[in-house]
Design a protein around this motif. Sequence first.
Motif, PDB file in Angstrom:
ATOM      1  N   ALA A 222       0.847  -1.199   0.000  1.00 14.87           N
ATOM      2  CA  ALA A 222       0.000   0.000   0.000  1.00 14.87           C
ATOM      3  C   ALA A 222       0.883   1.250   0.000  1.00 14.87           C
ATOM      4  N   ALA A 223       1.984   1.191   0.736  1.00 17.24           N
ATOM      5  CA  ALA A 223       2.887   2.350   0.818  1.00 17.24           C
ATOM      6  C   ALA A 223       3.523   2.655  -0.551  1.00 17.24           C
ATOM      7  N   VAL A 224       3.835   1.624  -1.301  1.00 15.74           N
ATOM      8  CA  VAL A 224       4.389   1.836  -2.652  1.00 15.74           C
ATOM      9  C   VAL A 224       3.376   2.615  -3.490  1.00 15.74           C
ATOM     10  N   GLU A 225       2.133   2.212  -3.414  1.00 13.09           N
ATOM     11  CA  GLU A 225       1.078   2.896  -4.171  1.00 13.09           C
ATOM     12  C   GLU A 225       0.940   4.354  -3.697  1.00 13.09           C
ATOM     13  N   ALA A 226       1.020   4.562  -2.393  1.00 18.46           N
ATOM     14  CA  ALA A 226       0.912   5.929  -1.858  1.00 18.46           C
ATOM     15  C   ALA A 226       2.017   6.803  -2.441  1.00 18.46           C
ATOM     16  N   LEU A 227       3.227   6.300  -2.454  1.00 14.51           N
ATOM     17  CA  LEU A 227       4.343   7.110  -2.954  1.00 14.51           C
ATOM     18  C   LEU A 227       4.239   7.331  -4.465  1.00 14.51           C
ATOM     19  N   ARG A 228       3.731   6.350  -5.170  1.00 15.40           N
ATOM     20  CA  ARG A 228       3.647   6.491  -6.634  1.00 15.40           C
ATOM     21  C   ARG A 228       2.500   7.393  -7.071  1.00 15.40           C
ATOM     22  N   HIS A 229       1.338   7.216  -6.444  1.00 17.57           N
ATOM     23  CA  HIS A 229       0.147   7.896  -6.967  1.00 17.57           C
ATOM     24  C   HIS A 229      -0.666   8.653  -5.917  1.00 17.57           C
ATOM     25  N   GLY A 230      -0.100   8.862  -4.737  1.00 16.33           N
ATOM     26  CA  GLY A 230      -0.909   9.434  -3.650  1.00 16.33           C
ATOM     27  C   GLY A 230      -0.882  10.951  -3.562  1.00 16.33           C
ATOM     28  N   HIS A 231      -0.116  11.588  -4.429  1.00 12.02           N
ATOM     29  CA  HIS A 231       0.113  13.026  -4.274  1.00 12.02           C
ATOM     30  C   HIS A 231      -1.187  13.843  -4.292  1.00 12.02           C
ATOM     31  N   ASP A 232      -2.064  13.567  -5.262  1.00 13.73           N
ATOM     32  CA  ASP A 232      -3.270  14.396  -5.397  1.00 13.73           C
ATOM     33  C   ASP A 232      -4.187  14.252  -4.188  1.00 13.73           C
ATOM     34  N   SER A 233      -4.367  13.005  -3.724  1.00 11.30           N
ATOM     35  CA  SER A 233      -5.257  12.840  -2.564  1.00 11.30           C
ATOM     36  C   SER A 233      -4.648  13.504  -1.332  1.00 11.30           C
ATOM     37  N   MET A 234      -3.333  13.456  -1.239  1.00 14.16           N
ATOM     38  CA  MET A 234      -2.670  14.111  -0.101  1.00 14.16           C
ATOM     39  C   MET A 234      -2.898  15.627  -0.148  1.00 14.16           C
ATOM     40  N   MET A 235      -2.757  16.201  -1.328  1.00 15.32           N
ATOM     41  CA  MET A 235      -2.959  17.657  -1.460  1.00 15.32           C
ATOM     42  C   MET A 235      -4.398  18.042  -1.140  1.00 15.32           C
ATOM     43  N   HIS A 236      -5.332  17.181  -1.561  1.00 25.29           N
ATOM     44  CA  HIS A 236      -6.745  17.437  -1.286  1.00 25.29           C
ATOM     45  C   HIS A 236      -6.965  17.489   0.231  1.00 25.29           C
ATOM     46  N   MET A 237      -6.407  16.526   0.939  1.00 28.36           N
ATOM     47  CA  MET A 237      -6.589  16.494   2.399  1.00 28.36           C
ATOM     48  C   MET A 237      -5.913  17.708   3.034  1.00 28.36           C
ATOM     49  N   ARG A 238      -4.737  18.072   2.510  1.00 29.42           N
ATOM     50  CA  ARG A 238      -4.042  19.223   3.097  1.00 29.42           C
ATOM     51  C   ARG A 238      -4.886  20.492   2.967  1.00 29.42           C
ATOM     52  N   GLU A 239      -5.545  20.655   1.820  1.00 29.10           N
ATOM     53  CA  GLU A 239      -6.376  21.860   1.653  1.00 29.10           C
ATOM     54  C   GLU A 239      -7.544  21.868   2.630  1.00 29.10           C
ATOM     55  N   LYS A 240      -8.095  20.682   2.876  1.00 29.57           N
ATOM     56  CA  LYS A 240      -9.194  20.595   3.865  1.00 29.57           C
ATOM     57  C   LYS A 240      -8.686  20.979   5.254  1.00 29.57           C
ATOM     58  N   TYR A 241      -7.508  20.476   5.603  1.00 28.09           N
ATOM     59  CA  TYR A 241      -6.943  20.837   6.918  1.00 28.09           C
ATOM     60  C   TYR A 241      -6.713  22.341   6.992  1.00 28.09           C
ATOM     61  N   ARG A 242      -6.251  22.919   5.894  1.00 33.32           N
ATOM     62  CA  ARG A 242      -5.975  24.364   5.906  1.00 33.32           C
ATOM     63  C   ARG A 242      -7.266  25.167   6.172  1.00 33.32           C
ATOM     64  N   GLU A 243      -8.345  24.769   5.494  1.00 33.06           N
ATOM     65  CA  GLU A 243      -9.630  25.474   5.708  1.00 33.06           C
ATOM     66  C   GLU A 243     -10.056  25.371   7.167  1.00 33.06           C
ATOM     67  N   ARG A 244      -9.935  24.159   7.699  1.00 32.18           N
ATOM     68  CA  ARG A 244     -10.355  23.950   9.088  1.00 32.18           C
ATOM     69  C   ARG A 244      -9.451  24.712  10.042  1.00 32.18           C
ATOM     70  N   ARG A 245      -8.147  24.723   9.740  1.00 23.18           N
ATOM     71  CA  ARG A 245      -7.212  25.479  10.577  1.00 23.18           C
ATOM     72  C   ARG A 245      -7.616  26.943  10.641  1.00 23.18           C
ATOM     73  N   ASP A 246      -7.878  27.522   9.468  1.00 23.95           N
ATOM     74  CA  ASP A 246      -8.209  28.944   9.443  1.00 23.95           C
ATOM     75  C   ASP A 246      -9.459  29.217  10.269  1.00 23.95           C
ATOM     76  N   PHE A 247     -10.425  28.292  10.149  1.00 27.80           N
ATOM     77  CA  PHE A 247     -11.678  28.469  10.886  1.00 27.80           C
ATOM     78  C   PHE A 247     -11.453  28.369  12.395  1.00 27.80           C
ATOM     79  N   ILE A 248     -10.807  27.313  12.830  1.00 27.60           N
ATOM     80  CA  ILE A 248     -10.692  27.077  14.282  1.00 27.60           C
ATOM     81  C   ILE A 248      -9.816  28.145  14.944  1.00 27.60           C
TER      82      ILE A 248
END
Length: 391
Positions: free
Chosen positions: A277-303
């Motif tokens: 699973a980790a191999v797949e994350a490193l190969r193709h996980g970038h977009d989903s990671m960025m998506h989650m990071r943007e969600k965290y950023r929105e929540r950070r700004d709010f809280i």
Amino acid sequence: MDDSGRFVARHVATLPKSGIRDFFAIVSKMKDAVSLGIGEPDFVTPYHIREAAMTALEKGRTSYTDNRGTQQLRDEISRYVAKNYGPEYNPENEILVTIGVSEALDILLRAVLNPGDKVLYHEPCYVSYAPSVALCHAEAVPVNTISADQFALDPAALRAAWKPGCKVLVLNFPTNPTGGTANRAKLLEIAKFAIEKDLLVASDEIYSELTFEGDHVSIASLPGMRERTVFLHGFSKAYAMTGFRIGYACGPAAVIDGMLKVHQYGIMCASIISQEAAVEALRHGHDSMMHMREKYRERRDFIVRRFNELGLSCHSPRGAFYAFPDITSTSLDSMSFAQKLLEDQKVAMVPGTAFGRAGAGFCRASFSTSYERIHEACERIGRFLDKVRHG
Ligand code: PLP
């Protein structure tokens, strides 16, 4: 009567239990509680990564692997680290796949510390650092960071805390629980100090992809540091893979070899399913990671905005997914604040003192939970503060 406690070693018996776990135990039994206590992503691991794990099972990949981790995963880690952090590590002898950063840090300390050695680390910090040092019969030497600096590590404070016998410096940027980071200039000063005092640096960069402000810089990439740094990283936070229990260490060959000895006798190898699973994350996980990071950023700004509106002064964390508001305006200490808030409004935050004495006067609120829950928690905290302030 259970008197088996007499068998427990002194240095284990005297270890305090994690303050975070106590809170979770109470919260998990409470109806309608809103927890800002949890230190893991609320996202499920992205589907393509779970699918890789399922495929591994389907194809019958259920064996042990090389103690160091599969060749494929070590190759991917080598590429990923070189591309995103700078240093190049040889997959043959400079990379070790572990059961999360937890194991990586534990076996690193066990591989390098002799009884009585000292370990510098900055506080407030992740709950396991000081106990991991104590389990090696070594001495933890905290360096306080302060809110006026947004909890950034001050190289002068590091220098002041140093004492003879210090062998290792543990760094964690971005930092749990404060969200502090260190820019290149600060890291250069820290690096200079580490070289001068001949310290081995354990750099826990588990939140590095979740950096919201500026570029993350690894101390391992600075001149003279690759040969004295063990870069610790994993998949738990950025890829929402906590349950896979997978991470890695990259560092100079002799240290990695020492870690490998501890790892091969204690653990053998990380799960092959998680490694695939980790191999797949490193190969193709970038977009989903960025998506989650943007969600965290929105929540950070709010809280952060809401805490400040409520009169709990709160700096904006530069990375990770924790806000660390100052609760001293309530005249309550961290533990009483967290306990009373939980009793009164069923909102769970972790007392800052769970992360070391330097956390006194603060509480940690994780924003790795949905916007709706954060919103609800802030409403309840507002009601609690009204009661505390106006009786
Ligand atoms: N390091 C830090 C700073 C953390 O906050 C955590 C988990 O909360 C860990 C390490 C442990 O991570 P892993 O799941 O890779 O063992």
